[in-house]
Write an enzyme that holds these catalytic residues in place. Structure first.
Site, short mmCIF file in Angstrom:
data_model
loop_
_atom_site.label_atom_id
_atom_site.label_comp_id
_atom_site.label_asym_id
_atom_site.label_seq_id
_atom_site.Cartn_x
_atom_site.Cartn_y
_atom_site.Cartn_z
N LYS A 279 0.86 -1.18 0.00
CA LYS A 279 0.00 0.00 0.00
C LYS A 279 0.91 1.23 0.00
CE LYS A 279 -4.32 1.50 2.02
NZ LYS A 279 -5.50 1.13 2.79
N GLU A 365 -20.06 -5.23 9.17
CA GLU A 365 -21.07 -4.45 9.89
C GLU A 365 -22.16 -5.34 10.48
OE1 GLU A 365 -19.83 -3.67 6.89
OE2 GLU A 365 -18.89 -1.72 7.23
N ARG A 393 -25.74 -1.82 6.05
CA ARG A 393 -25.31 -3.21 5.86
C ARG A 393 -25.81 -4.12 6.99
NH1 ARG A 393 -20.67 -4.75 2.63
NH2 ARG A 393 -21.48 -4.11 0.62
C1 LIG Z 1 -19.15 -1.92 3.78
C2 LIG Z 1 -17.99 -0.98 3.95
N1 LIG Z 1 -17.46 -0.77 5.18
C3 LIG Z 1 -16.42 0.06 5.33
C4 LIG Z 1 -15.88 0.71 4.26
C5 LIG Z 1 -14.77 1.70 4.45
N2 LIG Z 1 -13.53 1.29 3.77
C6 LIG Z 1 -13.17 1.81 2.59
S1 LIG Z 1 -11.75 1.17 2.02
C7 LIG Z 1 -11.59 0.19 3.36
C8 LIG Z 1 -10.39 -0.72 3.48
C9 LIG Z 1 -10.38 -1.70 2.40
O1 LIG Z 1 -9.25 -2.51 2.54
P1 LIG Z 1 -8.73 -3.34 1.29
O2 LIG Z 1 -9.88 -3.93 0.59
O3 LIG Z 1 -7.67 -4.25 1.77
O4 LIG Z 1 -8.11 -2.24 0.33
P2 LIG Z 1 -6.87 -1.27 0.64
O5 LIG Z 1 -7.45 -0.03 1.25
O6 LIG Z 1 -5.92 -1.98 1.52
O7 LIG Z 1 -6.29 -0.97 -0.68
C10 LIG Z 1 -12.65 0.38 4.25
C11 LIG Z 1 -12.79 -0.28 5.55
C12 LIG Z 1 -16.47 0.47 3.01
N3 LIG Z 1 -16.03 1.09 1.90
N4 LIG Z 1 -17.50 -0.37 2.88
#
Ligand SMILES: Cc1ncc(C[n+]2csc(CCOP(=O)(O)OP(=O)(O)O)c2C)c(N)n1
Length: 624
Positions: A279, A365, A393
């Protein structure tokens, strides 16, 4: 940087004409472009720096948009946007009228599926793959999902289905060992084991040597490899689900990505490619602190993001975080829960001070809500810190597990109302409606920072479920008292006595309501509770005023204004009503204030709407 190569690519078809040797240079330009443009507009940064090579490789190997790429969350799609004709559009990313920070079907034919909430990609891609089969169309469908997003139940529901469906689907797990904050949970540990498995890596290298890039050989090699794997490690979880697991490979190495994707392209059925990325890749500061560089405001790339501001008025998120720590100090039964939003929901300090009472449950969630219900059954006092949009959710869990059993769970709903740049998928525009229609819950909306603290305390003391919903950013700047005082349940507060018009404000819209009220000489009420509503006051105001105006930063349909109308109807009191709030449409991204003004939820908007309504009323009423 001149972006010599990048500026020649306005469509992936042009990318596919490039020589394979040019792609490394293109990746450098693309990464520099992402950094430069996000530093000017703000937006998601670290995930986009990490998805550069994968994006190039996917559009290079697959015939997009005929082949479908479905991105999970979509916060990592800036390289994709740039390569699919939206390079210039990046200058107005997430601004009113500009391109979205997430994939949008209406924005580009390359955006195959609208998203922003996580963990939907495998389901959507499976739907597309099955549709292609039904229609007799030959195309590849690829879901790209992060390891954070992979922690959600929905991803596993889709895997469970896809593994046995006879569909040509490729799932690419982009594993950077991070969610927004460090990834958590058993799945995360499992992936780490897969990535670090030495025996496995050795078996893989042996298998890779056999892969000359010719598809039939690959299949043969795969079988040999399966055999080799069987001898040294058990098959992976993904194989047990029915996928052909390939990987892990380095997701920044085009020399592994491109041949591997070409090989996989020749295979059929459900396939799972595990890639490992960093990242923030390529920008040292983001690599060192991917949490800080997950989502950024404008900054100077050479200097990096300036250190945390001190002073100034606190945001509602900070008010919540401080309250949570103070309350935890007083009450050992308090448990703080976040579904993967430690930073966004203001739990960093709590996590440090009360590690045993802090639970980051991953992007889960539904589980967060039912987990809280279980804790409450046993006499603990769970506080679920969750964005308004993400509680959507966990709605069945909210009704079925918490409200029906009338369990004392406190929901701290951040990002209520209009959130701004994240746009339609993230606005907390529906919570009054979806909360207040369920029996048992108490629903509060603070007008200012101090009231937020007092409401959280009030909700926490209740022996029944409660929700406090507050917006993104700061409020009017009312100093927060250290002392905690419980508010009388279901009681509104009259802030100004006026004549003819009474404005009933729900939440932080009290400020513009007060400003408009001065000019109108109106009665102004800080309603505080959407449920239970102050029915007696509402009826009294209706009897003593010619016009009742409700104001909320929420859709009018089913919202707080509707609650007032229902209350009057139930009490048999007739009144002239004007409901101000958000229209029955999905509100675009843009500056938070700009959006509120456009929706008429501002001093001028209130003034104009009230004056227009007064003009319609009979002369008798106007003169009253
Ligand atoms: C249902 C839901 N909960 C929380 C989020 C907030 N959120 C956006 S990106 C993220 C992290 C995602 O992690 P990953 O899929 O590993 O991608 P990275 O950010 O590491 O590239 C979160 C928790 C979301 N977009 N959707």
């Amino acid at each position: 940087m001149a972006y010599e190569l990048l500026q020649t690519i306005n469509d992936p078809a042009e990318l596919r004409k490039l020589d394979r040797k040019q792609l490394g240079g293109l990746a450098n330009e693309l990464r520099a472009f992402v950094l430069e443009s996000v530093s000017r507009t703000g937006g998601h940064l670290a995930s986009n720096l990490g998805s550069v090579e994968l994006t190039i490789a996917l559009h290079y190997v697959f015939n997009t948009p005929e082949d479908r790429i479905v991105w999970d969350v979509g916060h990592q799609t800036y390289p994709h946007k740039i390569l699919t004709g939206r390079r210039e559009g990046m200058a107005r990313l997430r601004m009113l009228g500009g391109i979205s920070g997430f994939p949008r079907r209406s924005e580009s034919r390359y955006d195959t599926f609208g998203t922003a909430h996580s963990s939907t990609s495998i389901s959507a891609a499976l739907g597309m793959a099955i549709a292609a089969k039904h229609k007799g169309e030959k195309r590849h469908v690829i879901a790209v999902i992060g390891d954070g997003a992979m922690s959600a139940g929905m991803a596993f529901e889709a895997m469970n289905n896809a593994g046995i469906a006879d569909a040509d689907l490729l799932v690419i797990l982009n594993d950077n060992d991070m969610s927004i904050s460090p990834a958590v949970g058993g799945m995360n540990r499992y992936l780490a084991r897969l990535v670090s498995g030495r025996f496995y890596a050795a078996a893989r290298r042996a298998a890779e040597k056999m892969l000359s890039g010719v598809p039939p050989l690959w299949e043969l090699a795969r079988r040999v490899e399966e055999h080799a794997k069987g001898m040294v490690v058990p098959s992976t979880l993904f194989e047990e689900f029915g996928f052909n697991y390939i990987g892990p490979i380095d997701g920044h190495d085009l020399d592994s990505l491109i041949p591997t994707l070409k090989n996989i392209r020749a295979l059929r059925g459900p396939r799972f490619l595990h890639i490992v990325t960093t990242k923030g890749q390529g920008y040292k500061l983001a690599e060192a602190d991917p949490v800080l560089y997950h989502g950024v405001s404008k900054f100077e790339p050479a200097a990096g993001i300036a250190g945390g501001k001190s002073g100034g008025k606190p945001t509602f998120t900070q008010v919540f975080g401080d309250w949570l720590c103070d309350m935890a100090e007083r009450d050992p039964r308090l448990i703080g829960i976040t579904p993967a939003m430690r930073e966004g929901s203001g739990l960093v300090k709590f996590a440090e001070q009360f590690p045993d009472r802090y639970f980051d449950v991953g992007i889960a969630e539904q589980h967060a809500v039912t987990f809280a219900a279980g804790l409450a059954c046993e006499g603990l006092k769970p506080v679920v810190a969750i964005y308004s949009t993400f509680l959507q959710r966990g709605y069945d869990q909210f009704i079925h597990d918490v409200q029906i059993q009338n369990l004392p769970v406190l929901f701290a709903l951040d990002r209520a109302g209009l959130v701004g740049a994240d746009g339609q998928t993230h606005h907390g525009a529906f919570d009054f409606a979806y909360l207040r229609c369920v029996p048992n819950i108490t629903v509060m909306a603070p007008a200012d920072e101090n009231e937020c603290r007092q409401m959280l305390y009030t909700g926490f003391l209740l022996d029944t479920p409660a929700a406090v919903r507050y917006p993104r950013g700061g409020g009017p700047g009312v100093p927060v008292e250290k002392e905690m005082r419980a508010l009388p349940i279901g009681k509104a507060e009259v802030r100004r006595e006026g004549r003819r018009v009474a404005i009933l404000a729900f939440g932080t819209v009290l400020k513009p309501a007060l400003e408009a009220g001065e000019e109108l000489d109106a009665t102004i009420v800080n309603m505080r509770f959407v449920k239970p509503l102050d029915d007696a006051l509402v009826a009294q105001l209706a009897r003593t005023h010619a016009l009742l105006v409700t104001v909320e930063d929420h859709v009018v349909m089913g919202g707080a204004g509707s609650a007032v109308a229902e209350s009057l109807a139930a009490q048999g009191v007739a009144a002239s009503l004007l409901h101000l709030g958000l229209p029955d449409e999905f509100i675009e991204h843009g500056d938070q204030n700009q959006l509120l003004v456009a929706a008429g939820v501002s001093k001028d908007g209130i003034l104009a709407a009230v004056r227009a309504r007064l003009a319609q009323l009979s002369p008798h009423v106007r003169a009253a």
